[in-house]
Enzyme design. Sequence first.
Site, PDB file in Angstrom:
ATOM      1  N   THR A 124       9.328 -10.920   7.288  1.00 46.92           N
ATOM      2  CA  THR A 124       9.878 -10.459   6.010  1.00 46.92           C
ATOM      3  C   THR A 124      11.273  -9.882   6.201  1.00 46.92           C
ATOM      4  OG1 THR A 124       9.647  -8.672   4.376  1.00 46.92           O
ATOM      5  CG2 THR A 124       8.503  -8.353   6.435  1.00 46.92           C
ATOM      6  N   ASP A 125      12.067  -9.938   5.155  1.00 47.18           N
ATOM      7  CA  ASP A 125      13.403  -9.317   5.220  1.00 47.18           C
ATOM      8  C   ASP A 125      13.307  -7.793   5.412  1.00 47.18           C
ATOM      9  OD1 ASP A 125      12.424  -8.702   2.660  1.00 47.18           O
ATOM     10  OD2 ASP A 125      14.307  -9.133   1.627  1.00 47.18           O
ATOM     11  N   TYR A 151       4.660  -0.564   6.713  1.00 47.51           N
ATOM     12  CA  TYR A 151       4.487  -2.026   6.615  1.00 47.51           C
ATOM     13  C   TYR A 151       5.602  -2.744   7.372  1.00 47.51           C
ATOM     14  CZ  TYR A 151       5.209  -6.692   4.596  1.00 47.51           C
ATOM     15  OH  TYR A 151       5.444  -8.042   4.432  1.00 47.51           O
ATOM     16  N   LYS A 155       5.517  -5.212  10.760  1.00 50.44           N
ATOM     17  CA  LYS A 155       6.014  -6.599  10.782  1.00 50.44           C
ATOM     18  C   LYS A 155       7.131  -6.758  11.818  1.00 50.44           C
ATOM     19  CE  LYS A 155       4.968  -9.618   8.383  1.00 50.44           C
ATOM     20  NZ  LYS A 155       3.910 -10.669   8.480  1.00 50.44           N
ATOM     21  N   ASN A 181       8.688 -12.570  -2.802  1.00 47.12           N
ATOM     22  CA  ASN A 181       8.130 -13.755  -3.445  1.00 47.12           C
ATOM     23  C   ASN A 181       7.521 -13.399  -4.799  1.00 47.12           C
ATOM     24  OD1 ASN A 181       6.943 -16.151  -1.051  1.00 47.12           O
ATOM     25  ND2 ASN A 181       8.438 -14.562  -0.662  1.00 47.12           N
ATOM     26  N   PRO A 206       4.685   1.065 -14.784  1.00 50.70           N
ATOM     27  CA  PRO A 206       5.241   2.150 -13.959  1.00 50.70           C
ATOM     28  C   PRO A 206       6.441   1.698 -13.126  1.00 50.70           C
ATOM     29  CG  PRO A 206       3.268   1.237 -12.916  1.00 50.70           C
ATOM     30  CD  PRO A 206       3.451   0.486 -14.197  1.00 50.70           C
TER      31      PRO A 206
END
Length: 339
Positions: A124-125, A151, A155, A181, A206
């Site tokens: 992921t970026d 997270y 990664k 995505n 929210p």
Amino acid sequence: MRTIFVTGGAGFIGSAFVRMVLERESDVAIVDYDALTYAGNMENLAGVDDTRHTFVHGDICDREAVLAAMPDGCDAVFNFAAESHVDRSITSAGEFLRTNIIGTQVLLDAARERGVRRFVQVSTDEVMGSLPDDSDEYFTEASPLQPNSPYAASKASAEFVVRAAQETFGVDAVITRCGNNYGPRQFPEKLIPLMIANAMNDEPLPVYGDGRNVRDWIYVEDHCAAIWLAYEKGRSGEAYNIGARNERYNIDVVTAILDLLGKPHSLIKYVADRLGHDRRYAIDPAKAENELGWKPSITWEAGLAATIGWYRDNQAWVDHVRSGEYREYYRKMYGATLA
Ligand code: NAD
Ligand code: TYD
């Protein structure tokens, strides 16, 4: 017939990838290995052609089960399986470290034992941290890895584990780093499906902080096409940044959803900001475009309309995933602020 081993194929992106490959590549068979966590859902694979798709229920951290499921000499492992939601990683990081790091190591070891030709790590970026507001800086493959959330840290660690397998054992691996995505079958804890589901039910939307955080959005099928090209054409040991040059402020994404659904902006509710909230993600995809010959094919306008259309047409899917564990998650996450 080539066989590929796909992990996390019952999740949002993995299931889109499985569909795409079965549709486009007539000589490919898939072993789809997934633990069916809260985010994995067999309904995501409804209608998939079973003659070339074998589903195996298992955990990527379970070495014996992975070895039993991974065919000898299969052509590639595509590792989609992960804990994927930043907010959950802030509440509790343990499962992120277990699945995203240990699980990747188990898969790499199994791939060596089974003589797999290539390992594709879906990253992921977010491993590259956050960019300054309103700057002309972009993430490139030369950007340092400086993850900010648990997270993202898990990664980034997975990327290091892949690199170590490459350097130590000569494993042939490529890494893809994609932006945010969106599309059908995304679990409604992430921004776009959460907002669509809430708006369809006339519930508050929210928005964290000032709503001016920027994400770089890509339609899921464009991401899947890039992953396939990285497998076929990517250079071993390289990472490829994947993005559709589509930066948006969160508040603009939310208002676009309300407008498309014909719902009032008064449903928007600003809530407390996420801890350590990354300000801006923006990807320079030039390397993927030049080396892989990839380019996105779905515009933001078409992709968002298609996504909303899918959620509208699949209310039963939404109702199903919003029951059970989701209710408890939603209450803990938003209960106090949205009550
Ligand atoms: P998701 O949460 O929708 O799906 C994850 C899938 O992995 C689920 O089917 C789940 O059951 C499975 N899984 C989780 N733990 C497992 C385990 N221990 N063993 C086996 N299976 C397990 O995630 P997603 O949005 O489809 O993301 C897929 C991958 O793409 C992830 O690796 C994520 O980091 C990466 N990614 C996601 C995005 C995004 O915007 N969603 C962007 C870039 C990269
Ligand atoms: P998310 O979909 O969780 O993806 P990520 O954090 O991995 O980029 O969130 C996208 C953006 O939307 C992010 O800036 C956080 C924000 N957001 C909200 O404002 N409200 C929400 O309820 C959620 C889930 C996200």
